[in-house]
Design a protein around this motif. Structure first.
Motif, PDB file in Angstrom:
ATOM      1  N   TYR A  51     -19.457 -10.467 -43.353  1.00 44.15           N
ATOM      2  CA  TYR A  51     -20.332  -9.571 -42.727  1.00 44.15           C
ATOM      3  C   TYR A  51     -19.591  -8.547 -41.913  1.00 44.15           C
ATOM      4  CZ  TYR A  51     -24.040  -7.935 -39.675  1.00 44.15           C
ATOM      5  OH  TYR A  51     -24.791  -7.070 -38.872  1.00 44.15           O
ATOM      6  N   GLY A  52     -20.028  -7.293 -42.278  1.00 45.42           N
ATOM      7  CA  GLY A  52     -19.466  -6.209 -41.317  1.00 45.42           C
ATOM      8  C   GLY A  52     -17.905  -5.551 -42.076  1.00 45.42           C
ATOM      9  N   HIS A  53     -17.448  -6.292 -43.031  1.00 49.07           N
ATOM     10  CA  HIS A  53     -16.137  -6.008 -43.712  1.00 49.07           C
ATOM     11  C   HIS A  53     -16.709  -5.378 -45.137  1.00 49.07           C
ATOM     12  CE1 HIS A  53     -12.172  -5.650 -44.512  1.00 49.07           C
ATOM     13  NE2 HIS A  53     -12.245  -6.340 -45.635  1.00 49.07           N
ATOM     14  N   TYR A  54     -16.880  -4.232 -45.203  1.00 47.26           N
ATOM     15  CA  TYR A  54     -17.236  -3.612 -46.513  1.00 47.26           C
ATOM     16  C   TYR A  54     -16.057  -2.943 -47.304  1.00 47.26           C
ATOM     17  CZ  TYR A  54     -21.348  -3.883 -43.903  1.00 47.26           C
ATOM     18  OH  TYR A  54     -22.655  -4.449 -43.277  1.00 47.26           O
ATOM     19  N   VAL A  55     -16.205  -3.030 -48.745  1.00 47.68           N
ATOM     20  CA  VAL A  55     -15.029  -2.562 -49.470  1.00 47.68           C
ATOM     21  C   VAL A  55     -15.729  -1.803 -50.858  1.00 47.68           C
ATOM     22  CG1 VAL A  55     -13.716  -4.557 -48.947  1.00 47.68           C
ATOM     23  CG2 VAL A  55     -14.991  -4.548 -50.784  1.00 47.68           C
ATOM     24  N   PRO A  56     -14.990  -1.085 -51.351  1.00 46.74           N
ATOM     25  CA  PRO A  56     -15.377  -0.200 -52.492  1.00 46.74           C
ATOM     26  C   PRO A  56     -15.809  -0.909 -53.563  1.00 46.74           C
ATOM     27  CG  PRO A  56     -13.298   0.839 -51.468  1.00 46.74           C
ATOM     28  CD  PRO A  56     -13.529  -0.587 -50.878  1.00 46.74           C
ATOM     29  N   PHE A  57     -16.469  -0.703 -54.619  1.00 44.92           N
ATOM     30  CA  PHE A  57     -16.936  -1.595 -55.781  1.00 44.92           C
ATOM     31  C   PHE A  57     -15.521  -1.739 -56.604  1.00 44.92           C
ATOM     32  CE2 PHE A  57     -18.986  -1.683 -60.140  1.00 44.92           C
ATOM     33  CZ  PHE A  57     -19.695  -3.004 -59.765  1.00 44.92           C
ATOM     34  N   SER A  58     -14.845  -0.790 -56.757  1.00 41.34           N
ATOM     35  CA  SER A  58     -13.509  -1.148 -57.538  1.00 41.34           C
ATOM     36  C   SER A  58     -12.568  -2.255 -56.870  1.00 41.34           C
ATOM     37  CB  SER A  58     -12.606   0.155 -57.284  1.00 41.34           C
ATOM     38  OG  SER A  58     -12.150   0.522 -55.940  1.00 41.34           O
ATOM     39  N   ILE A  59     -12.555  -2.517 -55.701  1.00 38.60           N
ATOM     40  CA  ILE A  59     -12.064  -3.696 -55.177  1.00 38.60           C
ATOM     41  C   ILE A  59     -12.966  -4.779 -55.521  1.00 38.60           C
ATOM     42  CG2 ILE A  59     -11.389  -4.911 -53.006  1.00 38.60           C
ATOM     43  CD1 ILE A  59      -9.632  -2.316 -53.366  1.00 38.60           C
ATOM     44  N   VAL A  60     -13.871  -4.958 -55.542  1.00 39.18           N
ATOM     45  CA  VAL A  60     -14.789  -6.015 -55.876  1.00 39.18           C
ATOM     46  C   VAL A  60     -14.512  -6.502 -57.482  1.00 39.18           C
ATOM     47  CG1 VAL A  60     -17.400  -6.979 -56.133  1.00 39.18           C
ATOM     48  CG2 VAL A  60     -16.701  -5.614 -54.284  1.00 39.18           C
ATOM     49  N   THR A  61     -14.872  -5.449 -58.135  1.00 40.57           N
ATOM     50  CA  THR A  61     -14.385  -5.763 -59.852  1.00 40.57           C
ATOM     51  C   THR A  61     -12.968  -6.151 -59.976  1.00 40.57           C
ATOM     52  OG1 THR A  61     -14.379  -3.422 -59.879  1.00 40.57           O
ATOM     53  CG2 THR A  61     -16.484  -4.084 -60.500  1.00 40.57           C
ATOM     54  N   GLY A  62     -12.144  -5.381 -59.259  1.00 43.20           N
ATOM     55  CA  GLY A  62     -10.876  -5.679 -59.268  1.00 43.20           C
ATOM     56  C   GLY A  62     -10.263  -7.083 -59.016  1.00 43.20           C
ATOM     57  N   SER A  63     -10.938  -7.632 -58.025  1.00 42.38           N
ATOM     58  CA  SER A  63     -10.704  -8.971 -57.616  1.00 42.38           C
ATOM     59  C   SER A  63     -11.086  -9.874 -58.666  1.00 42.38           C
ATOM     60  CB  SER A  63     -11.473  -9.382 -56.367  1.00 42.38           C
ATOM     61  OG  SER A  63     -11.248  -8.389 -55.240  1.00 42.38           O
ATOM     62  N   TYR A  64     -11.951  -9.726 -59.479  1.00 44.39           N
ATOM     63  CA  TYR A  64     -12.296 -10.843 -60.464  1.00 44.39           C
ATOM     64  C   TYR A  64     -11.864 -10.095 -61.909  1.00 44.39           C
ATOM     65  CZ  TYR A  64     -15.054 -12.972 -57.077  1.00 44.39           C
ATOM     66  OH  TYR A  64     -15.349 -13.345 -55.812  1.00 44.39           O
ATOM     67  N   LEU A  65     -11.204  -9.029 -62.120  1.00 41.89           N
ATOM     68  CA  LEU A  65     -10.615  -8.428 -63.286  1.00 41.89           C
ATOM     69  C   LEU A  65     -11.816  -7.902 -64.258  1.00 41.89           C
ATOM     70  CD1 LEU A  65      -7.695 -11.065 -64.224  1.00 41.89           C
ATOM     71  CD2 LEU A  65      -7.788  -8.713 -62.867  1.00 41.89           C
ATOM     72  N   LEU A  66     -12.749  -7.372 -63.495  1.00 44.69           N
ATOM     73  CA  LEU A  66     -13.885  -7.054 -64.103  1.00 44.69           C
ATOM     74  C   LEU A  66     -14.050  -5.407 -64.329  1.00 44.69           C
ATOM     75  CD1 LEU A  66     -16.933  -8.912 -62.829  1.00 44.69           C
ATOM     76  CD2 LEU A  66     -15.896  -9.251 -65.056  1.00 44.69           C
ATOM     77  N   THR A  67     -14.587  -4.906 -65.247  1.00 39.45           N
ATOM     78  CA  THR A  67     -14.673  -3.342 -65.131  1.00 39.45           C
ATOM     79  C   THR A  67     -16.299  -3.107 -64.951  1.00 39.45           C
ATOM     80  OG1 THR A  67     -15.419  -3.578 -67.548  1.00 39.45           O
ATOM     81  CG2 THR A  67     -13.088  -3.293 -67.147  1.00 39.45           C
ATOM     82  N   ASN A  68     -16.280  -1.766 -64.526  1.00 38.34           N
ATOM     83  CA  ASN A  68     -17.795  -1.448 -64.285  1.00 38.34           C
ATOM     84  C   ASN A  68     -18.580  -1.604 -65.442  1.00 38.34           C
ATOM     85  OD1 ASN A  68     -16.197  -0.564 -62.064  1.00 38.34           O
ATOM     86  ND2 ASN A  68     -17.275   1.600 -61.785  1.00 38.34           N
ATOM     87  N   ALA A  69     -18.187  -1.183 -66.543  1.00 40.17           N
ATOM     88  CA  ALA A  69     -19.071  -1.421 -67.843  1.00 40.17           C
ATOM     89  C   ALA A  69     -19.399  -2.825 -67.873  1.00 40.17           C
ATOM     90  CB  ALA A  69     -18.224  -1.163 -68.974  1.00 40.17           C
ATOM     91  N   ARG A  70     -18.270  -3.902 -67.711  1.00 39.70           N
ATOM     92  CA  ARG A  70     -18.758  -5.352 -67.874  1.00 39.70           C
ATOM     93  C   ARG A  70     -19.721  -5.750 -67.009  1.00 39.70           C
ATOM     94  NH1 ARG A  70     -17.428  -8.881 -72.045  1.00 39.70           N
ATOM     95  NH2 ARG A  70     -16.642 -11.141 -71.047  1.00 39.70           N
TER      96      ARG A  70
END
Length: 203
Positions: free
Chosen positions: A109-128
């Protein structure tokens, strides 16, 4: 005049020592009881409505048969993308431990990150991720969840902790085995083949 003063003091003594109940306290208790009765009625009505709408055995089977190929795709994707994780879930607005809020993606809570960090954490792409969301919408499902080799796809969810219902299409790598939990007041299950089944649980 003296008699009137005496009567007034007597009334105060009666209320003070509880000889006669305070009308305000009595009314408060009555209102509180009515409130709890209202809450109980709302929960019971909601539970009945959720149970009526929840998929039964025939509904589960029909849903699986209609979207079988898409369920297979979701299963393969989540197993592959879980990698070394024992517990991994994706739905619209959620990837693993990250949730999308009004202010952005966050794990804490309160610690926001870019979407690229989220997908990168799980080795996902935006398209995936977009592919997951599209398949979930196509199959009228809300989430796909990998846990210990098994996969569950939520196709119905309604209610809260009490009076809630949940329906899932389930994949197990060994022979699928379903059982009714002790807390379930309403329960349906269906087997589709060796590895796929589905159940509805309401409490």
């Amino acid at each position: 005049m003296v008699e009137l003063r005496y009567v007034g003091r007597l009334k105060k003594s009666i209320f003070r020592f509880g000889i006669f109940p305070d009308i305000n306290n009595v009314m408060s208790r009555i209102k509180l009881k009515r409130f709890f009765c209202f809450i109980i009625c709302v929960v019971l009505v909601a539970c009945t409505k959720n149970t009526d709408k929840a998929p039964n055995e025939a509904d589960l089977t029909e849903h699986y048969n209609k979207y079988q190929s898409s369920f297979e795709k979701l299963k393969k994707m989540i197993i592959n993308d879980s990698r070394d994780l024992d517990n991994f879930q994706i739905r619209e607005g959620k990837i693993g431990e990250y949730d999308l809020t009004e202010k952005g993606w966050s794990k804490e809570y309160g610690h926001y990150v870019p979407f690229s960090i989220v997908t990168g954490s799980y080795l996902l792409t935006n398209a995936r991720y977009d592919n997951y969301v599209s398949l979930l919408k196509l199959t009228k499902a809300s989430a796909v969840h990998y846990h210990g080799g098994n996969v569950s796809i939520t196709i119905f969810s309604a209610g809260f902790v009490f009076g809630g219902c949940s329906s899932k299409i389930v994949y197990q790598p060994e022979t699928v085995s379903l059982s009714r939990p002790s807390w379930a007041t309403t329960y349906y299950q269906a087997y589709f083949n060796k590895n796929w089944g589905g159940n509805t649980q309401c409490n």
